[in-house]
Structure formats: C-alpha cells, structure tokens
Design a protein around this motif. Structure first.
Motif, PDB file in Angstrom:
ATOM      1  N   GLY A 264       0.815  -1.213   0.000  1.00  0.00           N
ATOM      2  CA  GLY A 264       0.000   0.000   0.000  1.00  0.00           C
ATOM      3  C   GLY A 264       0.841   1.252   0.000  1.00  0.00           C
ATOM      4  O   GLY A 264       0.490   2.252  -0.642  1.00  0.00           O
ATOM      5  N   ALA A 265       1.974   1.231   0.714  1.00  0.00           N
ATOM      6  CA  ALA A 265       2.867   2.395   0.743  1.00  0.00           C
ATOM      7  C   ALA A 265       3.371   2.714  -0.658  1.00  0.00           C
ATOM      8  O   ALA A 265       3.475   3.881  -1.053  1.00  0.00           O
ATOM      9  N   LYS A 266       3.684   1.682  -1.411  1.00  0.00           N
ATOM     10  CA  LYS A 266       4.127   1.888  -2.800  1.00  0.00           C
ATOM     11  C   LYS A 266       3.032   2.557  -3.626  1.00  0.00           C
ATOM     12  O   LYS A 266       3.288   3.450  -4.437  1.00  0.00           O
ATOM     13  N   LYS A 267       1.792   2.102  -3.409  1.00  0.00           N
ATOM     14  CA  LYS A 267       0.668   2.700  -4.142  1.00  0.00           C
ATOM     15  C   LYS A 267       0.517   4.173  -3.787  1.00  0.00           C
ATOM     16  O   LYS A 267       0.285   5.016  -4.658  1.00  0.00           O
ATOM     17  N   LEU A 268       0.649   4.474  -2.500  1.00  0.00           N
ATOM     18  CA  LEU A 268       0.485   5.857  -2.062  1.00  0.00           C
ATOM     19  C   LEU A 268       1.552   6.764  -2.667  1.00  0.00           C
ATOM     20  O   LEU A 268       1.261   7.871  -3.116  1.00  0.00           O
ATOM     21  N   VAL A 269       2.765   6.293  -2.696  1.00  0.00           N
ATOM     22  CA  VAL A 269       3.851   7.081  -3.289  1.00  0.00           C
ATOM     23  C   VAL A 269       3.631   7.251  -4.790  1.00  0.00           C
ATOM     24  O   VAL A 269       3.879   8.314  -5.350  1.00  0.00           O
ATOM     25  N   SER A 270       3.103   6.207  -5.431  1.00  0.00           N
ATOM     26  CA  SER A 270       2.891   6.276  -6.890  1.00  0.00           C
ATOM     27  C   SER A 270       1.847   7.303  -7.281  1.00  0.00           C
ATOM     28  O   SER A 270       1.856   7.816  -8.405  1.00  0.00           O
ATOM     29  N   VAL A 271       0.916   7.626  -6.354  1.00  0.00           N
ATOM     30  CA  VAL A 271      -0.108   8.626  -6.673  1.00  0.00           C
ATOM     31  C   VAL A 271       0.227   9.999  -6.090  1.00  0.00           C
ATOM     32  O   VAL A 271      -0.571  10.919  -6.191  1.00  0.00           O
ATOM     33  N   GLY A 272       1.406  10.124  -5.455  1.00  0.00           N
ATOM     34  CA  GLY A 272       1.847  11.460  -5.061  1.00  0.00           C
ATOM     35  C   GLY A 272       2.155  11.703  -3.612  1.00  0.00           C
ATOM     36  O   GLY A 272       2.480  12.831  -3.227  1.00  0.00           O
ATOM     37  N   ALA A 273       2.074  10.686  -2.743  1.00  0.00           N
ATOM     38  CA  ALA A 273       2.375  10.901  -1.324  1.00  0.00           C
ATOM     39  C   ALA A 273       3.861  11.193  -1.130  1.00  0.00           C
ATOM     40  O   ALA A 273       4.719  10.538  -1.721  1.00  0.00           O
ATOM     41  N   ASN A 274       4.151  12.191  -0.304  1.00  0.00           N
ATOM     42  CA  ASN A 274       5.529  12.549   0.031  1.00  0.00           C
ATOM     43  C   ASN A 274       5.938  12.070   1.414  1.00  0.00           C
ATOM     44  O   ASN A 274       7.111  11.875   1.697  1.00  0.00           O
ATOM     45  N   ILE A 275       4.949  11.916   2.300  1.00  0.00           N
ATOM     46  CA  ILE A 275       5.185  11.443   3.660  1.00  0.00           C
ATOM     47  C   ILE A 275       4.285  10.235   3.902  1.00  0.00           C
ATOM     48  O   ILE A 275       3.083  10.280   3.616  1.00  0.00           O
ATOM     49  N   ILE A 276       4.886   9.160   4.422  1.00  0.00           N
ATOM     50  CA  ILE A 276       4.133   7.945   4.736  1.00  0.00           C
ATOM     51  C   ILE A 276       4.209   7.711   6.240  1.00  0.00           C
ATOM     52  O   ILE A 276       5.272   7.808   6.846  1.00  0.00           O
ATOM     53  N   GLY A 277       3.075   7.376   6.826  1.00  0.00           N
ATOM     54  CA  GLY A 277       3.029   7.025   8.230  1.00  0.00           C
ATOM     55  C   GLY A 277       1.874   6.083   8.466  1.00  0.00           C
ATOM     56  O   GLY A 277       1.275   5.572   7.519  1.00  0.00           O
ATOM     57  N   GLY A 278       1.549   5.841   9.720  1.00  0.00           N
ATOM     58  CA  GLY A 278       0.456   4.941  10.020  1.00  0.00           C
ATOM     59  C   GLY A 278      -0.434   5.480  11.112  1.00  0.00           C
ATOM     60  O   GLY A 278      -0.015   6.302  11.921  1.00  0.00           O
ATOM     61  N   CYS A 279      -1.680   5.007  11.134  1.00  0.00           N
ATOM     62  CA  CYS A 279      -2.603   5.377  12.197  1.00  0.00           C
ATOM     63  C   CYS A 279      -3.067   4.093  12.871  1.00  0.00           C
ATOM     64  O   CYS A 279      -2.279   3.160  12.998  1.00  0.00           O
TER      65      CYS A 279
END
Length: 815
Positions: A264-279
């Motif tokens: 999922g992190a890869k998907k988020l970065v592929s659509v433009g996320a610059n910061i990844i974290g978790g909740c």
C-alpha cells in the motif's frame, strides 16, 4: 522553505505509527485522559518511540492529541486545567526528544476539540483558536520540530488550529506545520468535506504538508491521495489505518499485515504521497516494512494547478482556463436596496437567505456578500450574513468589503476558501488586506484602482494589476489565488471605457497569467435598457477571455447573455444548456422589453402548505417555520397531524438526501433546528397524552470514551422525531447507565463509542443487564461499531449514523 520541505523534494519521509495501538498492552487508567500517560508513565512512551526509531521512522508524534482545555474540562477542576495542559504538552515533547537524540523529529500532535463549531455547535472560531494556542504553546516551548494538526473533520476547526499554530511560530519560521483530515468510507468527512475541498482549503494556508489520516485502510487512502493531488501541489502526507477494524474474540483487530501495508505504501507514493506514516493498528513492524518498500523511490512531481480554486464546505468551483465563466451573484448588497438594509439592521437576515437561495438556483456559482451600511457595525453584519448564506446554500463566498474588521469577521465565519473583494492598488489597503488573506488562506480580487483613480487605458490597468500581483506573491499569496478586476467605467461618461477594459483583459491574462473578473453592470450606469448593454458587454468580455463576472443572475437578459456566451465560446457542447434555457424562457424571450422581466417578477409560489413546510425544513429556514405551523393550525390541522403529516415527512426527506450524499451534516443539523422550532410550537397545543412516540430512551457515550459529537447529533434528531431523550453525556459508567434506565423506566438504552479501545464497554452494559435480569433493549452505534459487532454482543438495534438511528428505532418500536 523549511528543512522538511527540502527533504520532501528529494525523497519519501517516514512518520511513525499508532501510539494508541502500542499502549493497548499497558495498564492505562481509562478514568483519566490518555495523555496523562505523559506524566504518569513517560517510560512507556519512550519505549514505544525507541521501537519506531529502530524501525526507521524519521518523525515521532507526541501523545498530546486531546490535551486541550475543552477536553480536559471533562476530567479536571477549572483551577487545575491550565497547569495540566502545560505539563502534559510540554512533557509530551520533552520525553520523546530524550529518545530521539536527533535521530528523529518530534511532531506535536494536535487533535480536534470534540466540539462542533458554531453554528452547528456552540464553539466559536475565536474560542477554538484560543484553545489550540493554549495547547500548542507548551509544545513549541518544549522544542517540538513539527506541529501536526490531525484527524479533523470540519474546515473551520482545522483553520482555527492552523492560525493558532502560525501565531506561535511567527519568529520560528523553520518549524513546519502539517494538517490532515479524516474521511469516512464515502470519502467525505463527518460534515461532508471531500478530499479535493480539504486540499484546496489547506493548501492555501501555506503549510509544509497536507493530507489524511485514520478511518480508512490503504485502498481508501490511495483514492483520497489521488483526489488531493489533483488540486494541490503541496506535499502530501498519508497515514492509513492497518485496514478496517474487525472484532475477533472480543478484541478490536486491524487486519492488514506488514507486507500488505508495504504494498500500500508503494501505491500511495505512486499517486503522489511525500510522507508515509500509520494510524490505528499500525506498529513498528508495519512501518519498517513500509519504509523498506519506498526506499529509493523518488517523489512524484506535482501537477501544476493553473486555475483559481475556491470552495464552500461541500462544493468546489474552478475559475480560469478551461472552465466556463463563473457568475458571482451580486444581490446581497445594501447599495440601492432599502429592503435589505432595513431588515439586517433590525436583525432579520432572512432576506440574505432568500437572496442566496434564489441566486444559486438561477445559476450563480459564487455569492458576493456586502454589508457596507453607513454607521452600522459592518463586522457583525458581515459575520451574520455569511453564516446565514452559508447555512442556506453550498457555494463559495466572496467577502466584499474594504473594512479589515469586516473582512476578517467574514473569513472567520466562512468554513471554506473565500475570495476577498477587493484589494486595490492603494498602499493602505495592500498593507492591511493582503496579510488577512494570507492568514485565512483566502484568494484575492485585485482591483485596478489606486490613489489616482481608475486608469483610462489598458496599460494603466495592467500597471496597477502588476503592482498588486507582485506584492501579493511576495507576501506568500500564490499567483493562482489572484483574480484581477479590470474595472470598467460607464460608457455614458467615458466612451472608450468599454473597449479599453476589454483590451486590458487580454493584456493582463497574457502578461500576468492570472484570472480576470468584471463587475459587468458598471458599464451601463446612467443609460436606459441597462440589462441589454450589460449582457452584450458580458458576451464581448467573454470573447476576450474573461473568467468570471459579478452580476445579477436573476436578470433574464443577463442569463440569456451567459447562455449565449457559453454556447459561442465552446463550453456548451451540443447547445444543451442554451436549448434548456431557451425552452424554459421562450415566452420571456419573445417580449420586447425583457430587461423589465426578472425571475423575481416571474416567480409565482404555487406550493401547497406541505411543500412550503418541506422547503423550509430542507433549506434550514427557521424564520418561516413558525408562521407555516401557525397557518396549519389555523386551518384546523390537529397538532399531532402537523407533526406526522408535515414535519416528520420533511425530516425523512432530509434523511434520504443525507443517505444519498445530496445533503450533509451541517444541513441536517440546520433542518433539525427548524423541526425543533416547529415542535416547540405544536407542543403548546398537544396534551400530555398526545406525545409523538411515547418512547423514552437513555442515551450515553460509554465509560472511557470522551467523544460525543455523534451522540449529540443522534439526541437532537431523536427528539425531533418525538422520542423522549435523556442524555447522560460521555464517559458514563455502566452502573450509572443501568441505574438511570431503571429509574426512568426507559424503553431502550442507546450507547455510543468512537474509540476501538472503548467499544467493549457496550458488551459490559448488555451483559450487566442480563445478569441483573433487567429486560431493557439496547441500541448501539459509533464510528468503529458495525452490524456484525452489534450482533455479536447481543445489541437489539444497530445504527451506522444519526438518521439510521431514527429509522431503525422507529422500525424496532413499529412506529
């Protein structure tokens, strides 16, 4: 540019995961705010922080999410609150800094107050700002590297928090501010905000990053990221849950594995996320896998946004290249309108509501609000007019005043992103209004007027526009958030005025690259058949590239001109809009003097009493409901029938539109207030034996849970549907709930829980009732509660939201 922003241009940055999830194995005292762990067990948080650092996280969030005065007032005496706030927040930062040792940045977590903002609730904008400042200051004093405002649902509240943070960081410009909102499975926040609207509003406030956290797993977060990135170039932060929560063996479980979160992190970065974290549900193991998955991946380059984007709470409007000309309704203006002036000065703002609704129905996509009445308190009038208009329609607003206090009052009252009308080339106005626009994230209308007056040539207009644009951009206003009014003078006095203004439109768009707007009706002052001149001039301006027009959308000739302009400029493919307009107004179009026939003159109200009441409820129009109820009573309709035939069916229509995403929580609450006003009137005529349902419900948020927004909404709607509601509040022990239910001889108990850590308290209530052989049914609901969970714990009724609660309880009692 902050150090974090420089990093985000080069690589993906990793935040930590869920502190609350990691604390679940600890013996946390649920009778106290969870933030008290900062004082009582700092070693727990340091242990958790170290695990996230070992996992490769570059930022640790503090355990200060709910440590504000508003939330602490539920637990501590007034004379203790200030010290508790300072110590919890200060220590929350300091204890993590000892662990981080420059290996990670410390992000001070600032969550929502738990209260609805006025007029949905009682919390005012200024009160919210004060509460957030009190919470954020000790975090700043303790050396927080980042302020992260998170899990917000309402735009007004998140703007208040941002303004509070900025006011404390004026001399600390290297401190990034990040803001995130939380969205439901329908990809809207609790009050109906979409990811695009959130991004438009937040990105205009000069933040280091914006985004979303909580509520959804990876797939939902990916869709949110796509939508936000389509309208914003601001770096994006995404903090998804580890899947949607499930109840397994009496425990709340987040099912997503570390490998699933990594994908999922890869998907988020592929659509433009610059910061990844978790909740919720994410642990150091999840974050380690997510970091590894995006290692070496370059951030996706943001798409340039060329259009001016403005928004209300639920509607986005784009102005500029590739979009039809936007019509800004001009009628909410006391100039030459004695009726409006007299009513608002008398405290009656119903005329503002009426004008707002009619202009939007006639095609206005934005409304101009002007309350400039000589000798009046313009700031107060502006605030009230904005609140009234905002409650009636869902379009963005233009705050029309040169009075800084009035402008600021309007911006505080408006939830979305507004336009300030106007900022001229006069030094005083530039120095006072541009900072206000920057502070509230408003777009600006640059008026090509200065101390010397209105230039007669296109080049003169360009010179003033250039001055304003350059100063605004230097002050931090984005170029795309500026729209220039080329200011047309009346051709009766200046024959060349119209052509020079038209030439200025093209010149300014080419040289400055900004959108353009005109107050079209100025061109015809002092001449007969003004609407004909205005409509013709509008069509000529559109041909020159005009992007927006301030006009009267109720004027049929102007509507005709807009319909023709859209057709001829290529925005009305297949002439669908023009044909629809022409067929609807064919009688008027044949008349010789159409300028005398406006929509106002043509409108004939043929609504039945039932339809009028339904309209008042749907529009949230409190001023009309009492006279309509009085009319029904005077016509011999029985009081109970007024409720059953008129009020309840109207509210049920609201419920249907809410379920279909055609209406949203703020509108539902306004409709509920109208119903409440109607009920208060008919209750004067109803005998005690004629109560609408006769059913009594005990309502409570369970022990350990201090969230009550959803429960309060349920209470309001149930009362308006005739239930006798006894609301016990939040954080209510099982014993208290049962004792009160027995004492009041309740027909049912309603339980609410928002937190995954408190939902099991619902099962305790149900089990205790059975153990005591007390036969009172139980209804359950809340953000983390599902039908399967309700079935498993033995609840009698489940409701996914407030309107569902009304429907299901009525079904349960066969009402």
């Amino acid at each position: 540019m902050t150090q974090l922003e420089k990093i985000l241009k080069k690589r993906i940055f990793i935040f930590d995961g869920a502190t609350g999830t990691m604390l679940q194995g600890k013996d946390v005292d649920k009778s106290k705010p969870p933030e008290m762990v900062n004082i009582e067990h700092p070693e727990w948080l340091q242990e958790i922080g170290q695990k996230y650092i070992d996992a490769g996280c570059e930022a640790l969030e503090t355990n200060t999410f709910g440590s504000s005065r508003i939330k602490f007032s539920e637990f501590f005496a007034e004379d203790k609150i200030k010290d508790k706030i300072h110590k919890v927040n200060f220590d929350g930062v300091k204890l993590l800094k000892k662990v981080a040792k420059n290996k990670a940045l410390i992000a001070a977590s600032i969550g929502p107050t738990g209260k609805l903002m006025y007029p949905m609730g009682e919390l005012t904008f200024d009160e919210a700002v004060a509460a957030f400042k009190e919470q954020i200051k000790p975090c700043v004093d303790a050396g927080a590297d980042i302020i992260i405002i998170e899990t917000m649902s309402e735009l007004s509240e998140i703007k208040a928090a941002i303004i509070a943070a900025k006011s404390l960081l004026i001399n600390k410009q290297n401190k990034p501010i990040i803001a995130t909102m939380t969205f439901q499975t329908n990809l809207r926040s609790l009050v109906g905000v979409t990811p695009e609207i959130a991004a438009v509003v937040l990105s205009s406030m000069g933040l280091s990053a914006i985004g979303a956290n909580c509520s959804l797993g990876i797939d939902g977060m990916v869709e949110i990221a796509k939508q936000m990135k389509s309208v914003s170039v601001t770096p994006l932060i995404c903090q998804p849950n580890a899947g949607l929560p499930q109840l397994i063996d009496g425990k709340t479980v987040f099912p997503a594995t570390p490998s699933e979160m990594a994908k999922g992190a890869k998907k988020l970065v592929s659509v433009g996320a610059n910061i990844i974290g978790g909740c919720c549900g994410t642990t150091p193991v999840h974050l380690k896998a997510m970091k590894k998955a995006v290692k070496g991946v370059k951030p996706k380059q943001a798409t340039v946004i060329n259009n001016l984007l403005v928004a209300s709470r639920t509607k986005l409007v784009a102005i500029g290249s590739g979009n039809p000309v936007a019509i800004i309704g001009e009628r909410i203006n006391p100039t030459r309108r004695k009726d409006l002036s007299e009513k608002v000065l008398a405290g009656d703002f119903s005329i503002v509501r009426e004008d707002a609704i009619r202009q939007v129905e006639a095609g206005a996509s934005i409304l101009d609000i002007n309350m400039g009445i000589p000798g009046a308190d313009e700031a107060y009038l502006m605030r009230m007019a904005v609140l009234e208009a905002q409650s009636a329609v869902d379009v963005p607003l233009m705050i029309d005043s040169s009075n800084p206090e009035a402008v600021e009052a309007g911006l505080k009252a408006f939830s979305g992103k507004a336009i300030i009308n106007s900022i001229s080339g006069e030094k005083k106005k530039l120095n006072t209004l541009i900072p206000i626009a920057r502070k509230y994230g408003a777009a600006i209308l640059a008026l090509t007027v200065d101390e010397t007056g209105v230039p007669k040539t296109a080049e003169g207009k360009l010179a003033i526009a250039s001055k304003i644009v350059n100063l605004a951009v230097k002050a931090g206003i984005r170029r795309e958030d500026i729209i220039v009014d080329c200011v047309v003078s009346t051709v009766a006095a200046e024959p060349e005025a119209a052509m020079e203004t038209l030439r200025a439109i093209g010149l300014i768009k080419k040289k400055l690259g900004v959108a353009t707007i005109l107050g079209v009706s100025n061109v015809s002052h002092g001449l007969p058949s003004r609407t004909t001149i205005n409509a013709t001039f509008l069509a000529m301006a559109v041909a020159q590239g005009l992007d927006a027009a301030i006009a009267n959308p109720l004027d049929l000739r102007m509507k005709e001109g807009m319909a023709v302009s859209k057709l001829l400029s290529g925005f009305d493919r297949g002439a669908k809009e023009y044909i629809t307009y022409a067929m609807a107004n064919k009688t008027v179009l044949k008349t010789e003097t159409p300028e005398k026939k406006t929509l106002e003159a043509l409108e004939v109200c043929k609504d039945t009493l039932e339809e009028k009441i339904a309209r008042a409820v749907m529009e949230g129009n409190k001023s009309d409901i009492i006279p309509l109820v009085e009319q029904a009573l005077s016509e011999g309709v029985a009081p109970v029938d007024v409720s059953n035939r008129y009020l309840i069916p109207a509210l049920e229509k609201v419920g249907t539109k809410f379920q279909d995403n055609e209406m949203f929580l703020p509108q539902v609450l306004m409709s509920a207030e109208v119903i409440e006003a109607g009920f208060k009137r008919i209750k004067k005529e109803i005998k005690a034996s004629e109560t609408v349902t006769g059913k009594k419900i005990i309502l409570a948020t369970v022990k350990g849970d201090v969230h009550d927004i959803g429960k309060n909404i349920v209470s309001t709607l149930l009362q308006n549907h005739g239930f006798n509601v006894i609301d016990l509040g939040k954080n209510v022990p099982t014993k208290t709930i049962i004792e009160r239910a027995v004492k009041e001889k309740a027909d049912i108990i309603g339980l609410s829980a928002l937190m995954t850590t408190t939902v099991m308290e619902m099962e305790k209530v149900i089990k205790s009732l059975k153990d005591l052989s007390i036969n009172i049914p139980v209804a359950v609901g809340g953000a983390v509660v599902t039908q399967s969970f309700a079935d498993k714990i033995g609840a009698d009724v489940y409701a996914k939201d407030a309107l569902d609660a009304v429907k299901n309880l009525k079904k349960f009692f066969k009402l």
